[in-house]
Scaffold this motif. Structure first.
Motif, PDB file in Angstrom:
ATOM      1  N   LYS A   1      -4.402  -1.762  -5.694  1.00 19.93           N
ATOM      2  CA  LYS A   1      -5.566  -2.650  -5.889  1.00 19.93           C
ATOM      3  C   LYS A   1      -5.357  -3.981  -5.178  1.00 19.93           C
ATOM      4  CE  LYS A   1      -7.696  -0.737  -9.933  1.00 19.93           C
ATOM      5  NZ  LYS A   1      -7.764  -0.705 -11.368  1.00 19.93           N
TER       6      LYS A   1
ATOM      7  N   GLY B   1     -12.740  -2.954   4.997  1.00 19.95           N
ATOM      8  CA  GLY B   1     -13.175  -2.189   3.836  1.00 19.95           C
ATOM      9  C   GLY B   1     -13.388  -0.740   4.215  1.00 19.95           C
ATOM     10  N   PRO B   2     -13.944   0.060   3.269  1.00 21.15           N
ATOM     11  CA  PRO B   2     -14.120   1.490   3.538  1.00 21.15           C
ATOM     12  C   PRO B   2     -14.963   1.746   4.787  1.00 21.15           C
ATOM     13  CG  PRO B   2     -14.614   0.960   1.251  1.00 21.15           C
ATOM     14  CD  PRO B   2     -14.404  -0.333   1.939  1.00 21.15           C
TER      15      PRO B   2
ATOM     16  N   GLU C   1      -5.774   4.558   2.519  1.00 22.10           N
ATOM     17  CA  GLU C   1      -6.336   4.111   1.238  1.00 22.10           C
ATOM     18  C   GLU C   1      -6.648   2.603   1.271  1.00 22.10           C
ATOM     19  OE1 GLU C   1      -6.332   6.007  -2.000  1.00 22.10           O
ATOM     20  OE2 GLU C   1      -6.480   7.600  -0.496  1.00 22.10           O
ATOM     21  N   CYS C   2      -5.965   1.914   2.159  1.00 25.30           N
ATOM     22  CA  CYS C   2      -6.142   0.453   2.242  1.00 25.30           C
ATOM     23  C   CYS C   2      -6.910   0.080   3.505  1.00 25.30           C
ATOM     24  CB  CYS C   2      -4.785  -0.238   2.200  1.00 25.30           C
ATOM     25  SG  CYS C   2      -3.867   0.144   0.720  1.00 25.30           S
ATOM     26  N   TYR C   3      -7.724   0.985   3.962  1.00 24.61           N
ATOM     27  CA  TYR C   3      -8.659   0.725   5.067  1.00 24.61           C
ATOM     28  C   TYR C   3      -7.971   0.562   6.427  1.00 24.61           C
ATOM     29  CZ  TYR C   3     -10.655  -0.725   0.614  1.00 24.61           C
ATOM     30  OH  TYR C   3     -10.986  -0.787  -0.702  1.00 24.61           O
TER      31      TYR C   3
ATOM     32  N   CYS D   1       0.813  -1.228   0.000  1.00 21.56           N
ATOM     33  CA  CYS D   1       0.000   0.000   0.000  1.00 21.56           C
ATOM     34  C   CYS D   1       0.847   1.279   0.000  1.00 21.56           C
ATOM     35  CB  CYS D   1      -0.911  -0.033   1.235  1.00 21.56           C
ATOM     36  SG  CYS D   1      -2.257   1.129   1.163  1.00 21.56           S
TER      37      CYS D   1
ATOM     38  N   GLN E   1      -9.736  -6.605   1.904  1.00 20.58           N
ATOM     39  CA  GLN E   1     -11.148  -7.026   1.841  1.00 20.58           C
ATOM     40  C   GLN E   1     -11.283  -8.510   2.174  1.00 20.58           C
ATOM     41  OE1 GLN E   1     -11.904  -5.397  -1.997  1.00 20.58           O
ATOM     42  NE2 GLN E   1     -12.789  -3.509  -1.167  1.00 20.58           N
TER      43      GLN E   1
ATOM     44  N   GLN F   1      -5.759  -3.477  -1.468  1.00 21.91           N
ATOM     45  CA  GLN F   1      -7.171  -3.344  -1.060  1.00 21.91           C
ATOM     46  C   GLN F   1      -7.880  -4.697  -1.097  1.00 21.91           C
ATOM     47  OE1 GLN F   1      -8.229  -0.285  -3.864  1.00 21.91           O
ATOM     48  NE2 GLN F   1      -8.103   1.348  -2.309  1.00 21.91           N
ATOM     49  N   LYS F   2      -7.528  -5.479  -2.130  1.00 24.88           N
ATOM     50  CA  LYS F   2      -8.157  -6.800  -2.267  1.00 24.88           C
ATOM     51  C   LYS F   2      -7.808  -7.686  -1.064  1.00 24.88           C
ATOM     52  CE  LYS F   2      -8.587 -10.419  -5.788  1.00 24.88           C
ATOM     53  NZ  LYS F   2      -7.665 -11.490  -5.480  1.00 24.88           N
TER      54      LYS F   2
ATOM     55  N   LYS G   1     -12.745  -0.086   9.045  1.00 22.79           N
ATOM     56  CA  LYS G   1     -11.293   0.134   9.000  1.00 22.79           C
ATOM     57  C   LYS G   1     -10.591  -0.638  10.108  1.00 22.79           C
ATOM     58  CE  LYS G   1     -10.967   4.121   6.247  1.00 22.79           C
ATOM     59  NZ  LYS G   1     -10.030   5.090   5.766  1.00 22.79           N
TER      60      LYS G   1
END
Lengths: 317, 552
Positions: free
Chosen positions: B366, B378-379, B412-414, B325, B373, B369-370, B382
């Protein structure tokens, strides 16, 4: 007078013991490891514990304080953890350098302060007063650290007139009052002088204005004394207070200015304190603070005695 | 004719005068290199310097040598260990705890005494044998932790010495780069002269005198020493390695702890070289024609994760996500004016201990973030993580802005990053105490930079489960059997090439496990006058001052 001096000395004893206690406790209650100076950053906790025992930091605080105070009373402030050198030698060398700087700064600051103060006092509420007062306010308001940097940028980096750092071509060990050494002193001394200059200006201005408005000045003038003689009376009346202010300022300067000495790498007590704090060298830190506090107390005592000698009303009080 | 004669006489007189006046000046035109260090004091000069590796750089490797040394001659290749005062060494086939070192013949200390096996034994005992007359507790701290398995030394003959370790340890020769050989003869002379109530007091006095007038075997000899102000070293013409006899006559070391003061001293011509110039002055330094030297250092700026029960970092997806990240190039160009190397592990490609990790540390938002998740975040959910850091400190680079950059990037990555900023020395103390200690203050990561010069410091003390506090710096209590197995394998592999391969395997495993959040390597910036010639900045904390010359 003798009784007054004796009384003042007796008052000093509890102050000195309190100072010793406070400086001992202050450095012990702060978090962190007292063995930072001899342990690498990544030393294990086991090794740290082993050395803590070797240096006696594992003993109860009152015991540590008692031992430290006993040794201090015998002139032994211990050895620096970082260098192994006797703390007293380290502190006295540094204080010597700070005294050099403080004397130079005092001469500049007090001369200019007196001059500006008297001018402002005599020409109160004129543009001359405003200029002198502005200089005084600037002196006490401008951050030393910043002023020192600006001086270095202008006079060392841009104009190349004066050295930026250090205490002489061979260090302070080979100090002499010649140009080769004096040029190292100019920038730190001017920077150090601005606060006392500002404070003395303001004090002397206020005193001068006050004295000039008093009846005895009118009487002196009415008696036909020359203005120079009146001026002498003004100085004499302003002297005790100005002296007290100067004494305190000299005390502050002898205490060393960590920031100024760090900016100019001037090897005085301020830089020593900075280094002791940075290395967390507890014996050096305690010893330096104690010696500086004693200096301060002694200087206050001298100022009080001098004031009493000049103004007998103080002695009676 | 007479006129001619008088002209010739006048010319001869002028020439003679010029020679008389000029020659001594030519003869005494010594070259001097003046260096502004970042240290607040001259690092200790008695053989085992303080002030971390800056101490080793300036008062260790200059005046002293170790049995083994670093090859600091290349800018491009990783600095590797080479023979020093020992020409060869081998471990006993029957007992892997015994090492035999063959010593270099003909080496003399600066005082003229011989370097031999007795000197090696004496130097080992100065920090390990508590009842030795020259044992010095103040040198133990900076030595014992750098060669934790060394137990004793024994003379076999004048030029052969046997060292014993507490357990089989192939890292010993690398660790020995930190044991500097001081002259026993010089110390003994001070001891005999010293006054003191007892042997211990005499010993302390002798070490204090030795520090003022030191004697090693190094390429530089102590010339003048003013504590806290300056150390002057002169070249050792008789240095055993003729290729490393210094080119300048004198080197003056000046402590200048304040970055702006150092920079001003350089720009005003007061010194020729400064360590770590003020970052915001880099542009001006270059614009004025000064040189800025920098190179990747074996130094990592990480977050060390807590792996105790309940730590969010116990999920490898979360550890990997954090590593993916961070836009390290953005950090380098945007915040640090180019003065860092993005870290993709403890060692970068080209290093013999790098190995071949399968997890590639890079910026891939990406993918990060994946992973998060997949781990359940997630958003709208956190993950709160807390990191202890300091506002400053040796090697910490720019800890606050760098951590704020990370805070922003990880958002950005929660991640919801909380920073617990404490004083540098306190951070160190807490580091030794570990993540379970109350001083961790609930933090599940700590941000302490580390030197990666040798396998123990770079890997073992963090990864081996038995190195958890209070033993060493496995702050997060990592307990991974694979790491333990690989550490044992590396320690017990005595062929250098095979040992390097084992270390590479251990490093690769640590990257694949995302053991740390690897962020940056420092580049050890130093600025110098254009007069300074011949300097090679290696990929090391250390430098070799021998090839440096000064243009007129």
């Amino acid at each position: 007078m003798f009784a007054y001096i004796a009384r003042r000395i007796v008052y000093v004893i509890p102050i000195v013991i309190s100072v010793a206690l406070v400086c001992f406790l202050l450095v012990h209650i702060t978090p962190g490891d007292p063995l930072v100076a001899v342990l690498p950053a990544d030393a294990s906790q086991e090794l740290a514990a082993q050395l803590r025992t070797a240096y006696g930091f594992d003993r109860p605080l009152p015991v540590q304080f008692g031992l430290w105070l006993w040794r201090a009373l015998h002139g032994d402030l211990g050895s620096s953890i970082a260098t192994g050198r006797p703390v007293l030698t380290e502190v006295l060398r540094a204080v010597g350098n700070t005294v050099t700087l403080a004397i130079a700064a005092a001469l500049i600051g007090f001369t200019l302060g007196l001059m500006f103060g008297l001018i402002a006092g005599y020409f109160r509420d004129t543009w001359i007063d405003k200029v002198a007062t502005s200089i005084a306010i600037a002196g006490v308001s401008v951050p030393h650290y910043w002023l020192g940097m600006v001086m270095v940028i202008i006079f060392s980096v841009q104009l190349n007139w004066l050295p930026a750092v250090g205490a002489g071509p061979g260090g302070s060990g080979a100090w002499g009052w010649d140009w080769e050494h004096m040029k190292y002193l100019i920038l730190p001394a001017i920077t150090t002088s601005v606060i006392p200059m500002g404070i003395v200006t303001r004090t002397v201005r206020a005193l001068t204005g006050d004295i000039l408005s008093q009846d005895f000045v009118e009487a002196l003038r009415a008696k036909g004394l020359r203005e120079l003689d009146v001026f002498r009376h003004v100085i004499k009346n302003a002297a005790p207070t100005a002296l007290a202010v100067m004494g305190l300022q000299l005390g502050y300067m002898l205490g060393g200015s960590i920031l100024i000495e760090t900016v100019f790498s001037w090897p005085g007590s301020g830089l020593l304190l900075n280094s002791a704090i940075f290395q967390r060298d507890l014996p050096l830190l305690q010893g330096t603070i104690l010696v500086l506090a004693l200096f301060f107390v002694a200087l206050n005592l001298l100022v009080d005695i001098a004031q009493a000698a000049i103004d007998p009303r103080i002695k009676r009080g | 004719m007479r006129n001619d004669r008088s002209k010739k006489a006048a010319t001869a007189w002028l020439l003679a005068t010029a020679l008389v006046v000029g020659l001594p000046q030519l003869a005494s035109a010594e070259t001097v290199l003046r260096i502004g260090m970042t240290a607040a004091d001259i690092p200790r000069t008695l053989g085992q310097p303080d002030q971390g590796f800056e101490g080793n750089r300036f008062t260790g490797l200059t005046m002293y040598d170790g049995l083994t040394m670093w090859d600091l001659s290349s800018r491009d290749k990783a600095s590797v260990m080479i023979p020093g005062l020992a020409t060869e060494w081998k471990v006993d086939d029957a007992d892997k705890k015994k090492w035999t070192f063959k010593l270099r013949p003909g080496v003399k200390f600066h005082d003229g005494s011989d370097f031999n096996a007795d000197a090696v034994v004496w130097n080992v005992e100065k920090v390990l044998k508590q009842d030795a007359p020259h044992f010095d507790a103040s040198q133990v701290g900076v030595t014992a932790s750098r060669m934790p398995t060394l137990a004793s030394a024994r003379k076999i003959d004048d030029m052969t010495v046997e060292l014993t370790t507490k357990e089989p340890d192939s890292f010993l020769p690398i660790n020995l780069t930190n044991l500097f050989m001081a002259s026993p003869a010089k110390w003994k002379a001070f001891y005999d002269k010293a006054e003191g109530a007892d042997a211990k007091a005499k010993s302390q006095a002798a070490w204090a005198a030795f520090a003022r007038d030191a004697s090693g075997t190094g390429p530089w000899k102590m010339s003048k020493f003013t504590p806290r102000e300056r150390l002057e070293l002169v070249k050792n013409e008789g240095y055993w390695d003729k290729g490393r006899v210094p080119k300048v006559d004198r080197m003056v070391l000046l402590p200048m702890p304040e970055a702006n003061a150092r920079t001003a001293a350089l720009l005003s011509g007061q010194v020729d070289w400064v360590e770590a110039p003020a970052p915001d002055a880099v542009k001006e330094i270059k614009a004025r024609g000064f040189q800025l030297q920098a190179n990747e250092s074996p130094h990592v700026w990480p977050w060390q994760f807590s792996r105790i029960e309940g730590s969010p970092w116990n999920d490898i997806r979360v550890r990997k996500a954090a590593n993916l990240c961070i836009d390290r190039e953005g950090l380098k160009e945007g915040l640090l004016a180019g003065l860092m190397v993005p870290a993709t592990g403890t060692f970068e490609p080209g290093h013999p201990w790098r190995g071949k990790p399968t997890f590639e540390i890079k910026y891939d938002l990406k993918a990060a973030q994946k992973l998060m998740q997949e781990a359940g975040y997630g958003p709208n959910k956190k993950l709160t993580v807390k990191t202890q850091t300091s506002a400053s400190g040796s090697g910490q680079m720019q800890p606050l802005p760098m951590n704020e950059y990370l805070q922003q990037a990880l958002a950005e990555c929660y991640f919801d990053v909380q920073l617990d900023v404490i004083e540098w020395n306190t951070l160190f103390t807490n580091w030794r105490r570990g993540a379970k200690d109350p001083t961790a203050n609930g933090a599940n990561a700590t941000n302490v930079t580390y030197a990666a010069m040798d396998p123990f410091f770079a890997l073992v003390r963090f990864l081996q489960s038995s190195m958890a506090p209070p033993v060493s710096n496995n702050w997060g209590f990592i307990n991974n059997p694979k790491f333990d197995e690989l550490v044992t394998k590396a320690r017990q592999t005595f062929d250098p090439a095979a040992r390097d391969a084992a270390l590479a395997e251990l490093h690769a495993a640590s990257v694949d496990d995302a053991a740390f959040l690897y962020v940056a390597h420092d580049v050890s910036p130093r600025a110098m006058s254009p007069k300074v010639k011949g300097f090679v900045q290696p990929k090391s904390w250390f430098v070799d001052f021998s090839p440096v010359s000064m243009a007129p």
